[in-house]
Design a protein around this motif. Structure first.
Motif, PDB file in Angstrom:
ATOM      1  N   LEU A   1      86.557  -9.112  51.590  1.00 31.26           N
ATOM      2  CA  LEU A   1      84.748  -9.093  51.213  1.00 31.26           C
ATOM      3  C   LEU A   1      85.002 -10.403  50.123  1.00 31.26           C
ATOM      4  O   LEU A   1      86.679 -10.787  49.503  1.00 31.26           O
ATOM      5  CB  LEU A   1      85.208  -8.229  49.787  1.00 31.26           C
ATOM      6  N   GLU A   2      83.861 -10.321  50.429  1.00 33.11           N
ATOM      7  CA  GLU A   2      82.987 -11.662  49.940  1.00 33.11           C
ATOM      8  C   GLU A   2      82.958 -11.532  48.304  1.00 33.11           C
ATOM      9  O   GLU A   2      81.195 -11.406  48.721  1.00 33.11           O
ATOM     10  CB  GLU A   2      82.896 -12.749  50.419  1.00 33.11           C
ATOM     11  N   PRO A   3      82.963 -11.224  46.850  1.00 37.12           N
ATOM     12  CA  PRO A   3      82.519 -11.203  46.075  1.00 37.12           C
ATOM     13  C   PRO A   3      81.270 -11.630  45.384  1.00 37.12           C
ATOM     14  O   PRO A   3      81.481 -13.332  45.809  1.00 37.12           O
ATOM     15  CB  PRO A   3      83.481 -11.469  44.166  1.00 37.12           C
ATOM     16  N   LEU A   4      80.098 -11.506  44.929  1.00 36.52           N
ATOM     17  CA  LEU A   4      78.676 -12.051  44.788  1.00 36.52           C
ATOM     18  C   LEU A   4      78.306 -12.601  43.502  1.00 36.52           C
ATOM     19  O   LEU A   4      79.016 -11.276  42.601  1.00 36.52           O
ATOM     20  CB  LEU A   4      78.419 -12.678  46.061  1.00 36.52           C
ATOM     21  N   GLU A   5      78.280 -12.879  42.249  1.00 38.36           N
ATOM     22  CA  GLU A   5      78.093 -13.564  41.334  1.00 38.36           C
ATOM     23  C   GLU A   5      76.774 -13.459  40.704  1.00 38.36           C
ATOM     24  O   GLU A   5      76.347 -14.546  40.959  1.00 38.36           O
ATOM     25  CB  GLU A   5      79.186 -14.550  40.502  1.00 38.36           C
ATOM     26  N   VAL A   6      76.473 -12.233  41.040  1.00 36.40           N
ATOM     27  CA  VAL A   6      74.636 -11.914  40.992  1.00 36.40           C
ATOM     28  C   VAL A   6      74.239 -10.513  39.327  1.00 36.40           C
ATOM     29  O   VAL A   6      75.482  -9.991  39.513  1.00 36.40           O
ATOM     30  CB  VAL A   6      74.329 -11.588  41.805  1.00 36.40           C
ATOM     31  N   LYS A   7      73.356 -11.191  39.063  1.00 40.88           N
ATOM     32  CA  LYS A   7      73.427 -10.411  38.071  1.00 40.88           C
ATOM     33  C   LYS A   7      71.947  -9.597  37.790  1.00 40.88           C
ATOM     34  O   LYS A   7      71.568  -8.848  37.035  1.00 40.88           O
ATOM     35  CB  LYS A   7      73.460 -11.408  36.288  1.00 40.88           C
ATOM     36  N   THR A   8      71.142 -10.205  39.251  1.00 41.66           N
ATOM     37  CA  THR A   8      69.721  -9.453  39.046  1.00 41.66           C
ATOM     38  C   THR A   8      69.605  -9.131  40.442  1.00 41.66           C
ATOM     39  O   THR A   8      70.222  -9.157  41.115  1.00 41.66           O
ATOM     40  CB  THR A   8      68.481 -10.233  38.573  1.00 41.66           C
ATOM     41  N   GLU A   9      68.164  -8.034  40.623  1.00 43.96           N
ATOM     42  CA  GLU A   9      68.857  -7.538  42.017  1.00 43.96           C
ATOM     43  C   GLU A   9      67.791  -9.256  43.136  1.00 43.96           C
ATOM     44  O   GLU A   9      67.545  -9.003  44.096  1.00 43.96           O
ATOM     45  CB  GLU A   9      66.474  -6.990  42.368  1.00 43.96           C
ATOM     46  N   GLN A  10      66.707 -10.326  41.896  1.00 41.49           N
ATOM     47  CA  GLN A  10      66.119 -11.645  43.330  1.00 41.49           C
ATOM     48  C   GLN A  10      67.585 -12.038  43.326  1.00 41.49           C
ATOM     49  O   GLN A  10      67.429 -12.764  44.560  1.00 41.49           O
ATOM     50  CB  GLN A  10      65.797 -12.050  42.398  1.00 41.49           C
ATOM     51  N   GLU A  11      68.965 -12.193  41.948  1.00 42.08           N
ATOM     52  CA  GLU A  11      70.062 -13.208  42.584  1.00 42.08           C
ATOM     53  C   GLU A  11      70.379 -12.564  43.922  1.00 42.08           C
ATOM     54  O   GLU A  11      70.803 -13.243  44.975  1.00 42.08           O
ATOM     55  CB  GLU A  11      70.953 -13.171  41.596  1.00 42.08           C
ATOM     56  N   ALA A  12      70.748 -10.894  44.245  1.00 40.36           N
ATOM     57  CA  ALA A  12      71.069 -10.387  45.302  1.00 40.36           C
ATOM     58  C   ALA A  12      70.590 -10.700  46.170  1.00 40.36           C
ATOM     59  O   ALA A  12      71.298 -10.605  47.633  1.00 40.36           O
ATOM     60  CB  ALA A  12      71.177  -8.801  44.903  1.00 40.36           C
ATOM     61  N   ILE A  13      69.673 -10.794  46.561  1.00 37.09           N
ATOM     62  CA  ILE A  13      68.892 -10.960  47.702  1.00 37.09           C
ATOM     63  C   ILE A  13      69.045 -12.211  47.813  1.00 37.09           C
ATOM     64  O   ILE A  13      69.031 -12.389  49.067  1.00 37.09           O
ATOM     65  CB  ILE A  13      67.047 -10.595  47.177  1.00 37.09           C
TER      66      ILE A  13
END
Length: 183
Positions: free
Chosen positions: A100-112
């Motif tokens: 697993l690689e953690p992603l530093e995202v705070k919004t849905e747009q950043e996740a996309i």
């Protein structure tokens, strides 16, 4: 024998043994003793019949595969336990996961922006709510917005809202499947 063929044969043998079949013979390949995480998917007549897996490597791959194959056959809460008379109509699929690689995202747009459609599986968590899609789910949900909405819904969350503090991880997978069954 290739790794994929070995994993598929071992998954089928594990389920066969759990249905009063012959005892599983685990090949003596060293890579099967290394820690590994996998998902095993069963399809009957082309439809999902069970899917269970591990997200993180916490035991030898052969042990993880056998446990998850039997889980997909007998412990997926969406289905009744597999019966012996169904086994010859079931097609096995195995997905071997990367770490697993953690992603530093705070919004849905950043996740996309962080997810690579067609390549990444995703684990989404908010508090006790958790959902996972393996990479091949992109075939059913190719739109990243829909992919995340269905992933939130699978986690038990609103498909419409991105909650502050939502955590997201990505991973890749090598996939193998038995040939399509012919009736």
């Amino acid at each position: 024998m290739s790794r994929g063929l070995t994993l598929l044969a071992l998954a089928r043998a594990a389920v066969d043994e759990s249905l009063e079949g012959p005892q599983v013979q685990v090949p003596q390949d060293p890579w099967l003793n290394e820690p590994g995480a996998c998902f095993v998917t069963l399809r009957k007549d082309g439809e999902l019949r069970g899917c269970i897996g591990s997200l993180e490597a916490h035991r030898p791959l052969a042990e993880d595969l056998i446990h998850n194959a039997r889980g997909a056959a007998h412990r997926d809460p969406r289905f009744e336990p597999l019966q012996r008379n169904e086994l010859n109509r079931v097609r096995f699929e195995v997905s071997l996961l990367s770490p697993l690689e953690p992603l530093e995202v705070k919004t849905e747009q950043e996740a996309i922006a962080a997810l690579r459609p067609g390549m990444d599986g995703a684990l989404l968590q908010w508090g006790p709510y958790r959902g996972v899609f393996i990479p091949k789910m992109w075939k059913q949900l190719p739109n990243p917005l829909e992919f995340l909405a269905f992933l939130r819904r699978k986690a038990g969350l609103s498909s419409q809202d991105w909650y502050p503090g939502t955590q997201l991880w990505r991973f890749t997978a090598e996939d193998w499947a038995e040939p399509e069954l012919r009736n």
